[in-house]
Design a protein around this motif. Structure first.
Motif, PDB file in Angstrom:
ATOM      1  N   HIS A  98       0.834  -1.201   0.000  1.00  0.00           N
ATOM      2  CA  HIS A  98       0.000   0.000   0.000  1.00  0.00           C
ATOM      3  C   HIS A  98       0.868   1.249   0.000  1.00  0.00           C
ATOM      4  CE1 HIS A  98      -2.515   3.238   1.622  1.00  0.00           C
ATOM      5  NE2 HIS A  98      -3.457   2.661   0.895  1.00  0.00           N
ATOM      6  N   GLU A  99       1.800   1.306   0.910  1.00  0.00           N
ATOM      7  CA  GLU A  99       2.636   2.508   1.009  1.00  0.00           C
ATOM      8  C   GLU A  99       3.527   2.673  -0.220  1.00  0.00           C
ATOM      9  OE1 GLU A  99       5.913   4.397   4.013  1.00  0.00           O
ATOM     10  OE2 GLU A  99       4.117   3.478   4.882  1.00  0.00           O
ATOM     11  N   GLY A 100       3.982   1.558  -0.785  1.00  0.00           N
ATOM     12  CA  GLY A 100       4.899   1.633  -1.914  1.00  0.00           C
ATOM     13  C   GLY A 100       4.253   1.823  -3.269  1.00  0.00           C
ATOM     14  N   LEU A 101       2.959   1.454  -3.396  1.00  0.00           N
ATOM     15  CA  LEU A 101       2.321   1.484  -4.720  1.00  0.00           C
ATOM     16  C   LEU A 101       1.096   2.393  -4.817  1.00  0.00           C
ATOM     17  CD1 LEU A 101       2.401  -2.349  -5.563  1.00  0.00           C
ATOM     18  CD2 LEU A 101       4.062  -0.589  -6.217  1.00  0.00           C
ATOM     19  N   ASP A 102       0.431   2.666  -3.714  1.00  0.00           N
ATOM     20  CA  ASP A 102      -0.810   3.442  -3.756  1.00  0.00           C
ATOM     21  C   ASP A 102      -0.552   4.834  -4.333  1.00  0.00           C
ATOM     22  OD1 ASP A 102      -3.659   3.703  -3.038  1.00  0.00           O
ATOM     23  OD2 ASP A 102      -2.926   5.272  -1.691  1.00  0.00           O
ATOM     24  N   GLY A 103      -1.353   5.188  -5.322  1.00  0.00           N
ATOM     25  CA  GLY A 103      -1.234   6.508  -5.933  1.00  0.00           C
ATOM     26  C   GLY A 103      -0.335   6.557  -7.152  1.00  0.00           C
ATOM     27  N   LEU A 104       0.318   5.445  -7.463  1.00  0.00           N
ATOM     28  CA  LEU A 104       1.166   5.405  -8.655  1.00  0.00           C
ATOM     29  C   LEU A 104       0.306   5.191  -9.897  1.00  0.00           C
ATOM     30  CD1 LEU A 104       4.154   3.194  -7.430  1.00  0.00           C
ATOM     31  CD2 LEU A 104       3.998   5.682  -7.483  1.00  0.00           C
ATOM     32  N   THR A 105       0.916   5.327 -11.070  1.00  0.00           N
ATOM     33  CA  THR A 105       0.199   5.079 -12.314  1.00  0.00           C
ATOM     34  C   THR A 105       0.245   3.592 -12.638  1.00  0.00           C
ATOM     35  OG1 THR A 105       2.148   5.362 -13.698  1.00  0.00           O
ATOM     36  CG2 THR A 105       0.868   7.358 -13.188  1.00  0.00           C
ATOM     37  N   ALA A 106      -0.649   3.170 -13.525  1.00  0.00           N
ATOM     38  CA  ALA A 106      -0.678   1.763 -13.935  1.00  0.00           C
ATOM     39  C   ALA A 106       0.675   1.309 -14.502  1.00  0.00           C
ATOM     40  CB  ALA A 106      -1.804   1.521 -14.935  1.00  0.00           C
ATOM     41  N   PRO A 107       1.311   2.062 -15.411  1.00  0.00           N
ATOM     42  CA  PRO A 107       2.614   1.609 -15.932  1.00  0.00           C
ATOM     43  C   PRO A 107       3.679   1.464 -14.843  1.00  0.00           C
ATOM     44  CG  PRO A 107       1.705   3.312 -17.367  1.00  0.00           C
ATOM     45  CD  PRO A 107       0.824   3.242 -16.145  1.00  0.00           C
ATOM     46  N   GLU A 108       3.656   2.352 -13.845  1.00  0.00           N
ATOM     47  CA  GLU A 108       4.634   2.247 -12.752  1.00  0.00           C
ATOM     48  C   GLU A 108       4.428   0.961 -11.962  1.00  0.00           C
ATOM     49  OE1 GLU A 108       5.628   6.798 -11.386  1.00  0.00           O
ATOM     50  OE2 GLU A 108       3.603   6.065 -10.987  1.00  0.00           O
ATOM     51  N   ILE A 109       3.174   0.630 -11.673  1.00  0.00           N
ATOM     52  CA  ILE A 109       2.880  -0.586 -10.912  1.00  0.00           C
ATOM     53  C   ILE A 109       3.213  -1.823 -11.737  1.00  0.00           C
ATOM     54  CG2 ILE A 109       1.013  -1.959  -9.877  1.00  0.00           C
ATOM     55  CD1 ILE A 109      -0.230   0.728  -8.975  1.00  0.00           C
ATOM     56  N   LEU A 110       2.840  -1.811 -13.009  1.00  0.00           N
ATOM     57  CA  LEU A 110       3.085  -2.978 -13.860  1.00  0.00           C
ATOM     58  C   LEU A 110       4.572  -3.225 -14.083  1.00  0.00           C
ATOM     59  CD1 LEU A 110       0.210  -2.479 -16.444  1.00  0.00           C
ATOM     60  CD2 LEU A 110       0.319  -4.135 -14.564  1.00  0.00           C
ATOM     61  N   ALA A 136       1.960 -13.323  -4.377  1.00  0.00           N
ATOM     62  CA  ALA A 136       0.615 -13.439  -4.946  1.00  0.00           C
ATOM     63  C   ALA A 136      -0.153 -12.122  -4.816  1.00  0.00           C
ATOM     64  CB  ALA A 136      -0.147 -14.569  -4.264  1.00  0.00           C
ATOM     65  N   MET A 137       0.017 -11.408  -3.693  1.00  0.00           N
ATOM     66  CA  MET A 137      -0.626 -10.100  -3.526  1.00  0.00           C
ATOM     67  C   MET A 137      -0.184  -9.156  -4.638  1.00  0.00           C
ATOM     68  SD  MET A 137      -0.557  -8.745   0.366  1.00  0.00           S
ATOM     69  CE  MET A 137      -0.176 -10.018   1.538  1.00  0.00           C
ATOM     70  N   LEU A 138       1.134  -9.090  -4.853  1.00  0.00           N
ATOM     71  CA  LEU A 138       1.668  -8.217  -5.893  1.00  0.00           C
ATOM     72  C   LEU A 138       1.140  -8.642  -7.262  1.00  0.00           C
ATOM     73  CD1 LEU A 138       3.494  -5.943  -6.907  1.00  0.00           C
ATOM     74  CD2 LEU A 138       5.400  -7.572  -6.877  1.00  0.00           C
ATOM     75  N   GLY A 139       1.128  -9.943  -7.520  1.00  0.00           N
ATOM     76  CA  GLY A 139       0.626 -10.450  -8.794  1.00  0.00           C
ATOM     77  C   GLY A 139      -0.834 -10.105  -9.018  1.00  0.00           C
ATOM     78  N   ARG A 140      -1.640 -10.230  -7.947  1.00  0.00           N
ATOM     79  CA  ARG A 140      -3.067  -9.916  -8.062  1.00  0.00           C
ATOM     80  C   ARG A 140      -3.256  -8.431  -8.342  1.00  0.00           C
ATOM     81  NH1 ARG A 140      -6.651 -13.488  -5.913  1.00  0.00           N
ATOM     82  NH2 ARG A 140      -4.920 -14.781  -6.507  1.00  0.00           N
ATOM     83  N   ILE A 141      -2.495  -7.594  -7.654  1.00  0.00           N
ATOM     84  CA  ILE A 141      -2.584  -6.151  -7.894  1.00  0.00           C
ATOM     85  C   ILE A 141      -2.237  -5.842  -9.349  1.00  0.00           C
ATOM     86  CG2 ILE A 141      -1.473  -3.923  -7.396  1.00  0.00           C
ATOM     87  CD1 ILE A 141      -1.148  -5.035  -4.462  1.00  0.00           C
ATOM     88  N   LYS A 142      -1.136  -6.426  -9.833  1.00  0.00           N
ATOM     89  CA  LYS A 142      -0.704  -6.156 -11.205  1.00  0.00           C
ATOM     90  C   LYS A 142      -1.738  -6.662 -12.213  1.00  0.00           C
ATOM     91  CE  LYS A 142       3.690  -6.650 -12.195  1.00  0.00           C
ATOM     92  NZ  LYS A 142       5.083  -7.151 -12.238  1.00  0.00           N
ATOM     93  N   ARG A 143      -2.353  -7.811 -11.944  1.00  0.00           N
ATOM     94  CA  ARG A 143      -3.365  -8.344 -12.856  1.00  0.00           C
ATOM     95  C   ARG A 143      -4.580  -7.427 -12.898  1.00  0.00           C
ATOM     96  NH1 ARG A 143      -7.664 -10.893 -12.062  1.00  0.00           N
ATOM     97  NH2 ARG A 143      -7.265 -11.752 -10.009  1.00  0.00           N
ATOM     98  N   LYS A 144      -5.018  -6.943 -11.720  1.00  0.00           N
ATOM     99  CA  LYS A 144      -6.169  -6.046 -11.667  1.00  0.00           C
ATOM    100  C   LYS A 144      -5.849  -4.710 -12.336  1.00  0.00           C
ATOM    101  CE  LYS A 144      -9.011  -6.211  -8.049  1.00  0.00           C
ATOM    102  NZ  LYS A 144     -10.170  -6.878  -8.636  1.00  0.00           N
ATOM    103  N   VAL A 145      -4.640  -4.220 -12.136  1.00  0.00           N
ATOM    104  CA  VAL A 145      -4.233  -2.964 -12.767  1.00  0.00           C
ATOM    105  C   VAL A 145      -4.201  -3.133 -14.291  1.00  0.00           C
ATOM    106  CG1 VAL A 145      -2.271  -1.383 -13.090  1.00  0.00           C
ATOM    107  CG2 VAL A 145      -2.985  -2.040 -10.786  1.00  0.00           C
TER     108      VAL A 145
END
Length: 153
Positions: A98-110, A136-145
């Motif tokens: 959450h702290e490291g990814l929240d508020g970033l853009t989709a390309p940044e997260i992917l 798996a959490m990171l993978g799920r976030i990236k898949r949803k993004v």
């Protein structure tokens, strides 16, 4: 370890973990668990809007929302997690993401490497099953993004 491929907020967190001894890393993970924000009211009574990460040993649910901005400014992704207080490791991993990814853009997260959880230096202190849960959490976030960033058909 190299953190250049990570977005700045996440790279800073990884650097913080890497600067510590293993027992201190576990303490920092606990601090992240305590800092995980509660779900907003609009999500609290709607479990159908959250997706369970079944690979986690503890029940963890997450969802993302895309925050639209004016033309020319990239949209940002908001992350929301639900994890029980009695699951500090799972909550801690969610807090890091959450702290490291929240508020970033989709390309940044992917662009975040799939093995990013290993950069925290917890592989000897945390069971492999729990490490798989964070991956798996990171993978799920990236898949949803990726799904939310795909153009509408």
């Amino acid at each position: 370890m190299n953190t250049h491929a990570l977005p700045a907020p996440l790279a800073e967190i990884v650097d913080d973990f890497q600067a510590l001894t293993e027992p201190e890393r576990l303490q920092l993970l606990l601090e992240f668990s305590q800092g995980l924000p509660e779900l907003p009211e609009r999500l609290k009574d709607h479990p159908e809007l959250l997706e369970q990460v079944v690979e986690c040993q503890s029940p963890l649910f997450l969802t993302i929302e895309t925050e639209k901005h004016d033309a020319g400014t990239p949209d940002s992704v908001r992350l929301y997690f639900k994890a029980p207080p009695e699951a500090p490791t799972t909550r801690g991993f969610a807090g890091v993401l959450h702290e490291g990814l929240d508020g970033l853009t989709a390309p940044e997260i992917l662009a975040v490497p799939d093995d990013m959880p290993e950069l925290l230096g917890l592989t000897r202190a945390i069971t492999p099953l729990r490490m798989r849960g964070m991956t798996a959490m990171l993978g799920r976030i990236k898949r949803k993004v990726a799904a939310s960033a795909a153009p509408e058909a």
